[in-house]
Design an enzyme around this catalytic site. Structure first.
Site, PDB file in Angstrom:
ATOM      1  N   GLU A 141       0.819  -1.208   0.000  1.00  4.77           N
ATOM      2  CA  GLU A 141       0.000   0.000   0.000  1.00  4.77           C
ATOM      3  C   GLU A 141       0.856   1.262   0.000  1.00  4.77           C
ATOM      4  OE1 GLU A 141      -2.143  -2.946   2.835  1.00  4.77           O
ATOM      5  OE2 GLU A 141      -0.145  -2.645   1.990  1.00  4.77           O
ATOM      6  N   CYS A 173      -0.399   0.311   7.759  1.00  7.71           N
ATOM      7  CA  CYS A 173      -0.825   0.782   6.445  1.00  7.71           C
ATOM      8  C   CYS A 173      -2.176   1.501   6.507  1.00  7.71           C
ATOM      9  CB  CYS A 173      -0.918  -0.392   5.481  1.00  7.71           C
ATOM     10  SG  CYS A 173       0.700  -1.043   5.005  1.00  7.71           S
TER      11      CYS A 173
END
Length: 372
Positions: A58, A90
């Site tokens: 990500e 994340c």
């Protein structure tokens, strides 16, 4: 498009899964993860987990997207993490970037964190859709799923045989049963796993290196695990010369010579002494538990018939890959891929499920999962 979620485009998740595969062999024991940021039906960011301890998928995708991430969707092959590990969570990065919707293939199987990332996103007003290409995502991360839920390595038994089930002639000649393309395929598997296991019989007979040779890319040799109950391995064995490249582990029982053990340890070899299996051999169940404690999430078992039967009998094998070469050897004394005592009745046969097959060169490859 997805039937349950018409507004979700599965092709983007397919791209995320393909990106995730690029991390094979470099992220263990972490999962393979890919991510794609999409805005106005256009991919504006891509990323995948490249190496253990490095940024997650990500993060790379959001970096590439930059300001375009605001109001965008992100397709991720695994639930975004919500805890501090080697890297920050994340979910915080997703929130900060202004992502409006997160499409997830599968939830994190780690029982300590499963669902927390999704809950955090929802609590912060971000829409979350799960289960998009979930089966494909689980297949991709079968090693991670087994290891994170049990702390036991995922074990793949590999064998190559003739049409009549032989792995060598009656004289012991076995090079080569399978074709060159099949052998290249095995080296790519070696590049993905953390450990490779063989018995002392194979080491004494063939003196193999058990390293990885992958064409057109830099291969990673797995840690070598040798089953050698009485430490019979010759000190000049080629595999002992690879200790500077990767760890070499020898599993034995208490029936060893102390001088030999000391000499091996001075070479840099790790010795694991296991209980006996009821006879005089290594207890494989105990061994794989110890291997798991070392952080080794996967093992490719390239053993002979005796070791293969013991592994199956102990229930440590998860998957089998079998190459069948278009050759016939014959011979009642020729070796087969699984020997040992065997089972008494057909109804006691070890079953293999979810079989898939394909041709590699002139060989037939069967892959399936062991049912115990």
């Amino acid at each position: 498009m997805n039937n349950r979620y018409p507004q979700v485009n599965e092709s983007y998740m397919n791209i995320a899964l393909d990106l995730a595969k690029k991390g094979e062999g470099a992220v263990n024991p972490n999962p393979l993860v890919g991510a794609v940021v999409v805005k106005d039906n256009e991919i504006v960011g891509r990323g995948y987990h490249k190496f253990y301890g490095g940024p997650h998928a990500e993060v790379y995708a959001l970096r590439e997207a930059g300001e375009k991430a605001a109001g965008a969707d992100i397709y991720v092959s695994l639930e975004p993490c919500s805890h501090y590990g080697k890297t920050p969570p994340c979910v915080e990065a997703i929130k900060k970037a202004g992502i409006k919707r997160v499409i997830v293939a599968m939830k994190d199987p780690n029982p300590l964190v499963a669902g927390r990332g999704i809950n955090f996103l929802k609590e912060n007003g971000i829409e979350v859709i799960t289960g998009i290409l979930e089966d494909e995502a689980k297949a991709l991360n079968e090693i991670f799923i087994k290891y994170i839920t049990s702390k036991m390595p995922f074990v793949i038994l590999k064998t190559a045989m003739t049409i009549d089930g032989k792995i060598a002639t009656f004289t012991g000649d076995s090079k080569w049963i399978s074709g060159e393309e099949s052998r290249e395929y095995v080296h790519r598997i070696r590049n993905k796993v953390m450990g490779i296991m063989a018995g002392i019989g194979t080491i004494i007979k063939d003196d193999p290196l058990l390293t990885t040779r992958v064409k057109e890319e830099e291969g990673k040799s797995p840690k070598a695990i040798i089953i050698d109950s009485k430490l019979r391995i010759p000190l000049e064995a080629k595999i002992l010369g690879t200790v500077k490249e990767r760890e070499v582990i020898i599993a034995c029982t208490d029936e060893f010579d102390n001088d030999k053990k000391n000499a091996l340890e001075q070479k840099g070899v790790r010795i694991i002494v296991t209980p006996k299996d009821g006879g005089s051999k290594v207890d494989l169940k105990y061994l794989v538990e110890e291997i798991g404690k070392l952080g080794i999430d996967s093992i490719l078992l390239e053993g002979g018939g005796t070791l293969n039967f013991s592994a199956l009998n102990y229930g440590i094998v998860n998957k089998i890959i079998c190459f069948i070469a278009p050759k016939i050897l014959g011979g009642q004394d020729a070796k087969t891929s699984v020997e040992g005592k065997g089972v008494e009745k057909i109804q006691d046969a070890i079953k293999v499920n979810n079989i898939e097959y394909k041709t590699i060169g002139k060989d037939l490859l069967l892959e399936g999962y062991i049912e115990y």
